[in-house]
Design a protein around this motif. Structure first.
Motif, PDB file in Angstrom:
ATOM      1  N   VAL A 228       0.977  32.057 -17.092  1.00  0.00           N
ATOM      2  CA  VAL A 228       1.671  31.002 -17.830  1.00  0.00           C
ATOM      3  C   VAL A 228       1.385  29.652 -17.186  1.00  0.00           C
ATOM      4  CG1 VAL A 228       3.957  30.109 -18.469  1.00  0.00           C
ATOM      5  CG2 VAL A 228       3.458  32.546 -18.692  1.00  0.00           C
ATOM      6  N   LEU A 229       1.088  28.659 -18.037  1.00  0.00           N
ATOM      7  CA  LEU A 229       0.764  27.311 -17.588  1.00  0.00           C
ATOM      8  C   LEU A 229       1.722  26.309 -18.221  1.00  0.00           C
ATOM      9  CD1 LEU A 229      -3.101  27.501 -18.211  1.00  0.00           C
ATOM     10  CD2 LEU A 229      -1.930  27.933 -16.048  1.00  0.00           C
ATOM     11  N   GLN A 230       1.894  25.183 -17.548  1.00  0.00           N
ATOM     12  CA  GLN A 230       2.669  24.079 -18.118  1.00  0.00           C
ATOM     13  C   GLN A 230       1.734  23.270 -19.013  1.00  0.00           C
ATOM     14  OE1 GLN A 230       5.930  23.875 -17.420  1.00  0.00           O
ATOM     15  NE2 GLN A 230       6.303  22.124 -18.756  1.00  0.00           N
ATOM     16  N   ALA A 231       2.202  22.926 -20.208  1.00  0.00           N
ATOM     17  CA  ALA A 231       1.346  22.226 -21.166  1.00  0.00           C
ATOM     18  C   ALA A 231       2.063  21.010 -21.748  1.00  0.00           C
ATOM     19  CB  ALA A 231       0.937  23.179 -22.286  1.00  0.00           C
ATOM     20  N   ARG A 232       1.237  20.050 -22.181  1.00  0.00           N
ATOM     21  CA  ARG A 232       1.758  18.813 -22.787  1.00  0.00           C
ATOM     22  C   ARG A 232       1.017  18.563 -24.097  1.00  0.00           C
ATOM     23  NH1 ARG A 232      -0.415  13.895 -21.985  1.00  0.00           N
ATOM     24  NH2 ARG A 232      -1.620  14.721 -20.228  1.00  0.00           N
ATOM     25  N   VAL A 233       1.768  18.217 -25.141  1.00  0.00           N
ATOM     26  CA  VAL A 233       1.174  18.009 -26.463  1.00  0.00           C
ATOM     27  C   VAL A 233       0.360  16.712 -26.473  1.00  0.00           C
ATOM     28  CG1 VAL A 233       1.627  17.670 -28.920  1.00  0.00           C
ATOM     29  CG2 VAL A 233       3.031  19.272 -27.605  1.00  0.00           C
TER      30      VAL A 233
ATOM     31  N   GLU B 150      -5.974  25.042 -27.060  1.00  0.00           N
ATOM     32  CA  GLU B 150      -5.554  25.120 -28.466  1.00  0.00           C
ATOM     33  C   GLU B 150      -4.404  26.097 -28.627  1.00  0.00           C
ATOM     34  OE1 GLU B 150      -7.274  26.166 -32.944  1.00  0.00           O
ATOM     35  OE2 GLU B 150      -8.529  26.499 -31.170  1.00  0.00           O
ATOM     36  N   LEU B 151      -3.385  25.652 -29.352  1.00  0.00           N
ATOM     37  CA  LEU B 151      -2.249  26.506 -29.722  1.00  0.00           C
ATOM     38  C   LEU B 151      -2.291  26.674 -31.239  1.00  0.00           C
ATOM     39  CD1 LEU B 151       0.421  27.925 -28.785  1.00  0.00           C
ATOM     40  CD2 LEU B 151       1.580  25.772 -29.298  1.00  0.00           C
TER      41      LEU B 151
ATOM     42  N   VAL C 185      -4.092  29.351 -26.064  1.00  0.00           N
ATOM     43  CA  VAL C 185      -2.780  29.604 -25.463  1.00  0.00           C
ATOM     44  C   VAL C 185      -1.789  30.041 -26.538  1.00  0.00           C
ATOM     45  CG1 VAL C 185      -3.141  28.018 -23.537  1.00  0.00           C
ATOM     46  CG2 VAL C 185      -2.150  27.162 -25.660  1.00  0.00           C
ATOM     47  N   SER C 186      -0.672  30.596 -26.081  1.00  0.00           N
ATOM     48  CA  SER C 186       0.299  31.155 -27.016  1.00  0.00           C
ATOM     49  C   SER C 186       1.727  30.885 -26.551  1.00  0.00           C
ATOM     50  CB  SER C 186       0.081  32.672 -27.138  1.00  0.00           C
ATOM     51  OG  SER C 186       1.095  33.274 -27.924  1.00  0.00           O
ATOM     52  N   ARG C 187       2.589  30.678 -27.536  1.00  0.00           N
ATOM     53  CA  ARG C 187       4.031  30.648 -27.288  1.00  0.00           C
ATOM     54  C   ARG C 187       4.681  31.912 -27.855  1.00  0.00           C
ATOM     55  NH1 ARG C 187       7.489  27.716 -24.524  1.00  0.00           N
ATOM     56  NH2 ARG C 187       8.836  27.176 -26.280  1.00  0.00           N
ATOM     57  N   ALA C 188       3.894  32.694 -28.607  1.00  0.00           N
ATOM     58  CA  ALA C 188       4.448  33.857 -29.305  1.00  0.00           C
ATOM     59  C   ALA C 188       4.125  35.178 -28.609  1.00  0.00           C
ATOM     60  CB  ALA C 188       3.912  33.892 -30.738  1.00  0.00           C
ATOM     61  N   ASP C 189       3.302  35.156 -27.595  1.00  0.00           N
ATOM     62  CA  ASP C 189       2.896  36.391 -26.922  1.00  0.00           C
ATOM     63  C   ASP C 189       4.041  36.954 -26.080  1.00  0.00           C
ATOM     64  OD1 ASP C 189       1.441  38.062 -24.674  1.00  0.00           O
ATOM     65  OD2 ASP C 189      -0.032  37.737 -26.254  1.00  0.00           O
TER      66      ASP C 189
ATOM     67  N   TYR D 132       1.400  30.693 -22.615  1.00  0.00           N
ATOM     68  CA  TYR D 132       0.726  31.876 -22.070  1.00  0.00           C
ATOM     69  C   TYR D 132      -0.763  31.740 -22.346  1.00  0.00           C
ATOM     70  CZ  TYR D 132      -0.310  36.880 -21.417  1.00  0.00           C
ATOM     71  OH  TYR D 132      -0.813  38.091 -20.996  1.00  0.00           O
ATOM     72  N   LEU D 133      -1.596  31.768 -21.282  1.00  0.00           N
ATOM     73  CA  LEU D 133      -3.047  31.649 -21.444  1.00  0.00           C
ATOM     74  C   LEU D 133      -3.590  32.989 -21.938  1.00  0.00           C
ATOM     75  CD1 LEU D 133      -5.651  30.071 -21.223  1.00  0.00           C
ATOM     76  CD2 LEU D 133      -5.748  30.638 -18.785  1.00  0.00           C
TER      77      LEU D 133
END
Length: 434
Positions: free
Chosen positions: A154-159, A183-184, A220-224, A204-205
């Protein structure tokens, strides 16, 4: 030497803008200039056919950053009589140049740099195009090496921005490392997330892409489900210390209907009798699980106790419904009937079947929810007994067919061997006759 004014500053600016080492930028420039020289030579000799794919392999470019220029050099073999001026040089010529000790077969490196004005506009354009491509390749290779070992973390990401239905994020592999784009996609987003420019999320990478496709390499994913596992492991010390383990996770981050919210079921267990694994994950007054829920923007999470007994595990998985009986109708095909009171039916099934669907995915069993008051034990047992008998008969029939085929092969084997022997004898006879 061909002069390249501003070369030093160019290398510095490309290095900063693309987060590339200076040596990588210089390597890309050398390759681009070599391709440009190739284009120049081809343009000078349009009628010649000898420039095949590997013709220019003995050429190289030497970059002089301090003097801001470059030279083209060629490695040539010393021969008695020259047949190719680009690859060979006469022994006499080398000796005339001061190489008295030169011998046939040796190699020498010679400066073949064209005059400043001869390089040409087309060659310069070719150099520019190749440089852009080589820099992209260098950047992709660095990203590949930097993030390959981080897949599944898991990584910290910024839009940063939006492209079609995807969100483009900035992520970093660690402290002090430059950010790269990820890409999300729409399918990996959460419906409750508010993706605005500058907003930060944990992601989540999922995959580090290879190849030359356009766009970010990182998916990357927020749904995994891996994101849920990470959040609990990060929040619950017992999981990090391996006192509590996560056995299985079933997540529906993007339900098929907009009327149903995201939901996750997570099964946990422990070998320590003094530890309550469910309580450890929930925390005092729900403090630990609330941190996870907040990060997932209000997603509903059920933490249940894993059990080696399938019936107990299935009953737990259907939480918060109260289960009266679990009947393992066919362990081989993993089919089960779960009996509940009438007032528990809707709760066990869940809104649009979400609860039982997640429980089935979590346990690996096909679950049928039944009203206990209307359930006919004898009729259901008889139905499954008939189904099992039919399945056994079909299986026996298939096995018999395979056995018959094997016997037929064994019976035909001697005949086939005789035919083969006859063919060999005929062939030998024909040879003797000849």
């Amino acid at each position: 030497m061909v002069s390249l004014p501003g070369l030093k500053e160019l290398i510095e600016s490309i290095s900063r803008e693309r987060n590339l080492p200076r040596m990588a930028v210089q390597s890309a420039i050398r390759e681009a200039l070599l391709k440009g020289y190739e284009r120049y030579r081809r343009a000078q000799n349009l009628d010649r056919k000898q420039f095949d794919e590997d013709y220019f392999e003995n050429f190289d470019v030497q970059l002089d950053v301090e003097e801001e220029g470059f030279r083209v050099v060629a490695t040539k073999t010393i021969v008695e009589q020259v047949t190719n001026n680009d690859h060979e040089i006469a022994l006499q010529q080398v000796q005339d140049m001061g190489g008295e000790e030169a011998q046939l077969g040796q190699e020498v490196v010679l400066d073949v740099t064209p005059d400043q004005g001869e390089f040409g506009r087309m060659a310069a354009m070719q150099t520019k195009q190749v440089l852009a491509q080589k820099l992209r390749d260098q950047q992709r290779q660095l990203i590949q090496e930097e993030f390959q070992d981080l897949e599944g973390t898991v990584l910290q990401a910024r839009v940063l921005r939006f492209e079609r239905q995807s969100v483009i994020l900035a992520v970093s592999s660690g402290f002090g490392q430059p950010e790269v784009e990820a890409e999300l996609p729409k399918r990996e987003q959460l419906p409750n997330d508010n993706y605005r420019i500058g907003a930060t999320f944990k992601v989540y990478l999922k995959k580090v892409s290879q190849g030359q496709q356009r766009g970010p390499q990182l998916l990357v994913s927020r749904a995994d489900a891996g994101l849920v596992v990470y959040l609990f492991a990060n929040e619950v010390p017992e999981i990090e210390d391996e006192v509590v383990r996560i056995v299985a996770v079933a997540r529906e981050a993007n339900p098929p209907s907009r009327h149903v919210g995201p939901r996750t079921k997570i099964a946990v267990d422990t070998l320590d009798r003094d530890v309550d694994p469910v309580g450890a994950c929930i925390g005092a007054r729900g403090s630990r699980i609330q941190v996870v829920v907040n990060e997932l923007r209000g997603e509903k999470i059920d933490v249940i106790r894993w059990s080696p007994d399938p019936a107990t595990y299935i009953a737990n998985a259907l939480s918060p419904a109260r289960v009266d009986e679990v009947r393992l109708m066919d362990p081989e095909t993993r089919q089960t009937h779960v009996l509940v009171a009438e007032d528990q039916l809707s709760l066990a099934i869940g809104k649009e079947g979400q609860n039982v669907r997640l429980a089935a995915r979590l346990t690996g069993w096909k679950i049928d929810i039944k009203d206990k008051a209307k359930y006919d034990h004898a009729a259901e047992d008889s139905k499954f007994a008939a189904a099992r008998a039919k399945y056994a008969a079909e299986l026996e029939e298939m096995e018999q067919e395979e056995l018959d085929e094997e016997e037929l092969k064994d019976e035909n084997q001697p005949e086939l061997e005789d035919e083969l022997d006859n063919e060999i004898e005929d062939e030998l006879y024909d040879r003797d006759a000849e």
